[in-house]
Motif scaffolding. Structure first.
Motif, short mmCIF file in Angstrom:
data_model
loop_
_atom_site.label_atom_id
_atom_site.label_comp_id
_atom_site.label_asym_id
_atom_site.label_seq_id
_atom_site.Cartn_x
_atom_site.Cartn_y
_atom_site.Cartn_z
N UNK A 471 0.87 -1.20 0.15
CA UNK A 471 -0.03 0.03 0.01
C UNK A 471 0.89 1.46 0.05
N UNK A 472 1.99 1.10 0.62
CA UNK A 472 3.08 2.17 0.94
C UNK A 472 3.42 2.75 -0.67
N UNK A 473 3.49 1.73 -1.73
CA UNK A 473 3.98 2.24 -2.98
C UNK A 473 2.66 3.00 -3.57
N UNK A 474 1.66 2.75 -3.29
CA UNK A 474 0.30 3.42 -3.92
C UNK A 474 -0.02 4.80 -3.36
N UNK A 475 0.09 4.76 -1.99
CA UNK A 475 -0.56 6.02 -1.22
C UNK A 475 0.75 6.78 -0.26
N UNK A 476 1.81 6.35 -0.35
CA UNK A 476 2.71 6.96 0.60
C UNK A 476 2.57 6.90 2.06
N UNK A 477 1.95 5.66 2.46
CA UNK A 477 1.54 5.61 3.80
C UNK A 477 2.33 4.40 4.38
N UNK A 478 2.81 4.48 5.61
CA UNK A 478 3.39 3.21 6.65
C UNK A 478 2.71 2.78 7.64
N UNK A 479 2.86 1.71 8.19
CA UNK A 479 2.56 1.51 9.56
C UNK A 479 3.31 1.69 10.59
N UNK A 480 3.12 2.35 11.65
CA UNK A 480 4.08 2.69 12.54
C UNK A 480 3.56 1.87 13.82
N UNK A 481 4.51 1.13 14.37
CA UNK A 481 4.09 0.22 15.45
C UNK A 481 4.73 0.67 16.81
N UNK A 482 3.93 0.77 17.93
CA UNK A 482 4.52 1.26 19.05
C UNK A 482 4.92 0.05 20.07
N UNK A 483 6.27 0.25 20.38
CA UNK A 483 6.88 -0.94 21.17
C UNK A 483 6.00 -1.29 22.35
N UNK A 485 2.57 -0.65 23.67
CA UNK A 485 1.51 -0.84 23.40
C UNK A 485 1.16 -1.80 22.33
N UNK A 486 2.29 -2.09 21.40
CA UNK A 486 2.06 -2.89 20.21
C UNK A 486 0.98 -2.61 19.10
N UNK A 487 0.42 -1.44 19.60
CA UNK A 487 -0.41 -0.71 18.58
C UNK A 487 0.15 -0.33 17.21
N UNK A 488 -0.66 -0.53 16.34
CA UNK A 488 -0.32 -0.33 14.97
C UNK A 488 -1.09 1.18 14.44
N UNK A 489 -0.61 1.78 13.62
CA UNK A 489 -1.48 2.99 12.99
C UNK A 489 -0.87 3.42 11.81
N UNK A 490 -1.87 3.65 10.71
CA UNK A 490 -1.21 4.09 9.43
C UNK A 490 -1.02 5.46 9.43
N UNK A 492 1.08 9.00 7.19
CA UNK A 492 1.63 9.18 5.97
C UNK A 492 3.15 9.58 6.13
N UNK A 493 4.15 9.19 5.09
CA UNK A 493 5.35 9.22 5.40
C UNK A 493 5.87 10.36 5.70
N UNK A 494 5.29 11.56 5.23
CA UNK A 494 5.61 12.87 5.33
C UNK A 494 5.62 13.25 6.94
N UNK A 495 4.78 12.57 7.85
CA UNK A 495 4.61 13.00 8.93
C UNK A 495 5.55 12.32 10.10
N UNK A 496 6.57 11.31 9.46
CA UNK A 496 7.46 10.61 10.45
C UNK A 496 8.09 11.22 11.19
N UNK A 497 9.17 12.08 10.26
CA UNK A 497 10.19 12.82 10.71
C UNK A 497 9.72 13.75 12.06
N UNK A 498 8.52 14.40 11.81
CA UNK A 498 8.18 15.03 12.99
C UNK A 498 7.96 14.59 14.19
#
Ligand code: GAP
Length: 513
Positions: A471-483, A485-490, A492-498
């Motif tokens: 899906x990342x290749x299509x819409x530039x989103x990724x899954x971020x997993x929190x150590x 809580x082990x929760x995952x959320x989708x 946008x790549x652009x928000x990762x840095x901040x």
């Protein structure tokens, strides 16, 4: 140590080795007692702890500057500081087990057992009475008062023996209290002898006494001998501080308990120079500041306590420890000492050079008094590591070992994980990594199933995993997993840095202090 805590500590030590945090020194030669090496993850964690301390001291205090003095110092330094004559530990051997102990620690262990007995009485009573008043109970209960009287009596005798260097009295105390070797149970003790903890070596090519020098047993003296250099070149006005991080060496008699008591270790020390007479107010202020620095990390407020020194070191007029609840119980993590003008005065005497400050407000010269904060970097490492280590049962019945290290201290902040090794996912993951690596420490991995990779990151305390999928290749989103809580959320790549900079910045903890 109770069995459960003992096992936990063993697991922490094994984990530290298995995951590249700490290795025994020169392990291929069976190691060197009480000396350790920091591995790839340990070195990162250690550096982050240093940064947390260094920034707090030198950036948050405009009147504290940092230096980096040499380990070798002129040998007279150690005569002046009192270490040649007084940096001794009382040593005793058990003739049956052939084990060596610090005599004062055997007595302190006995006192600890009495304190535990008091706590048991308190716990029992607290269960029995609804409106339980601890203060009232400990000041009136006959059994508790008897234990307390005994503790006070032993402390008094210990203080007397240590203060006067009376090693016969020390041995007599051990005999009177019927203290047995904790391993063999034998009471067959040698006499108590004083043992100087400094390592010495020779400087230059001629190995005679004149060239004998010491490996510094504390970093503080590098600060004292540079007091005027820094004051003058930095135009520092009292009150001001000099901070330093560096190696120290002590030939410890009993060097057990992993990195808690080492023969080569690192200290983070700060000497705060104040006007004579104002030292007690600065002592109290530094006690409070240092406790806040510790608690801001979020390792649990209940894991810290102050412990006043009954036996003051030769240079102090007040001293306490900040103790931490290590796997083996509450132990010293940091010392806060009011060192009077002992060191500067003594260096003045031995060097023949004036080490005084001209106070423009009072129009007079004086030798400043010093309040010192001194924390062992390796002990701080052990505090972070042991409190972060968790063996968890998960809702699906599986288990994981996770290091819940505060994100700003974690060796890696984010792991970038392409879901598969093909379809352009590794390339996309590398693109993200190449952007993020300038801001936070990243780790890249494409081998094994994603679940397995998450577990490996949990085990080294990586707070975030970013998974790159189709899906990342299509819409530039990724899954971020929190150590944690082990929760995952989708996202946008652009928000990762901040997001990552915000969550992993040491400044965020510093702002809480
Ligand atoms: N300049 C004062 C001083 O050195 P200290 O209480 O002897 O005081 C300060 O040491 C801190 O250094 C301790 O609180 C502890 O964290 C650390 N430390 C001392 N000896 C150590 C050892 N053998 N191994 C690891 N850390 C040690």
């Amino acid at each position: 140590m109770a069995n459960q805590e003992d096992n936990l500590f063993k697991n922490v030590i094994a984990h530290a080795k298995e995951y590249g945090f700490i290795f025994p020194s020169s392990e291929i030669y069976d190691g060197l007692s009480a000396v350790y090496d920091y591995g790839q993850n340990g070195a990162e964690l250690k550096n982050n702890i240093k940064e947390y301390w260094w920034k707090f001291m030198t950036m948050l205090h405009e009147n504290i500057v940092g230096i980096d003095a040499a380990i070798f110092m002129h040998p007279t330094t150690w005569k002046a500081s009192g270490h040649v004559d007084a940096f001794n530990d009382p040593m005793i051997d058990n003739k049956d087990s052939k084990k060596r102990y610090r005599a004062d620690q055997l007595v302190e262990g006995y006192i600890e057992k009495l304190e535990e007995k008091i706590e048991k009485e308190v716990e029992k009573a607290a269960k029995r009475f609804d409106n339980f008043d601890r203060t009232m109970f400990v000041s009136t209960n006959a059994r508790v008062l008897e234990y307390q009287r005994k503790i006070d009596d032993i402390n008094e005798k210990l203080k007397e023996a240590m203060g006067s260097g009376n090693m016969e009295a020390m041995k007599q105390l051990i005999i009177d209290l019927e203290i047995a070797d904790p391993i063999s149970g034998s009471r067959n003790w040698t006499d108590v002898r004083q043992f100087n903890l400094m390592f010495s070596t020779e400087m230059g090519s001629v190995a005679d006494d004149a060239n004998k020098i010491y490996l510094r047993p504390e970093t503080a003296q590098g600060i004292f001998v540079n007091f005027l250099n820094v004051q003058k070149t930095g135009r520092m006005k009292i009150p001001f501080g000099i901070a330093q991080i560096g190696k120290a060496f002590r030939n410890e008699i009993v060097a057990r308990q992993f990195i808690f008591r080492m023969r080569e270790f690192e200290q983070m020390e700060m000497q705060f120079f104040v006007k004579p007479g104002e030292e007690m107010q600065w002592y109290e202020s530094w006690k409070e500041k240092r406790m806040k620095w510790h608690k801001a990390l979020g390792l649990g407020d209940e894991n810290y306590r102050f412990h006043d020194h009954l036996n003051l070191a030769h240079y102090a007029n007040a001293a306490c420890d900040i103790q931490f609840n290590f796997p083996m119980g509450f132990r010293e993590l940091e010392g806060i000492h009011s060192r009077t003008d002992f060191d500067l005065k003594s260096h003045e005497k031995y060097s023949g050079k004036k080490l005084q400050y001209f106070d423009p407000e009072d129009n007079q010269n004086y030798i400043p008094y010093v309040v010192e904060t001194s924390i062992g970097l390796d002990r701080m490492f052990l505090a972070v590591l042991s409190s972060a280590y968790k063996e968890e049962k998960l809702p699906d019945g599986s288990e994981r070992v996770v290091l819940r290290i505060p994100a700003p201290l974690a060796p890696n902040k984010v792991a970038i994980l392409p879901l598969t090794k093909k379809d352009g996912l590794p390339e996309k993951a590398m693109e993200i990594m190449n952007e993020l690596k300038f801001h936070v420490r990243c780790f890249y991995e494409e081998k094994d199933a994603i679940g397995k990779r998450y577990r490996r990151q949990d085990a080294i305390g990586t707070p975030y995993c970013v998974t790159v999928d189709h899906q990342t290749l299509q819409d530039n989103t990724v899954t971020i997993r929190h150590r944690d809580t082990m929760e995952q959320e989708r996202v946008v790549i652009a928000s990762l840095k901040a997001t990552l900079i915000e969550a992993c910045s040491i400044n965020n903890i510093l702002k809480k202090i």
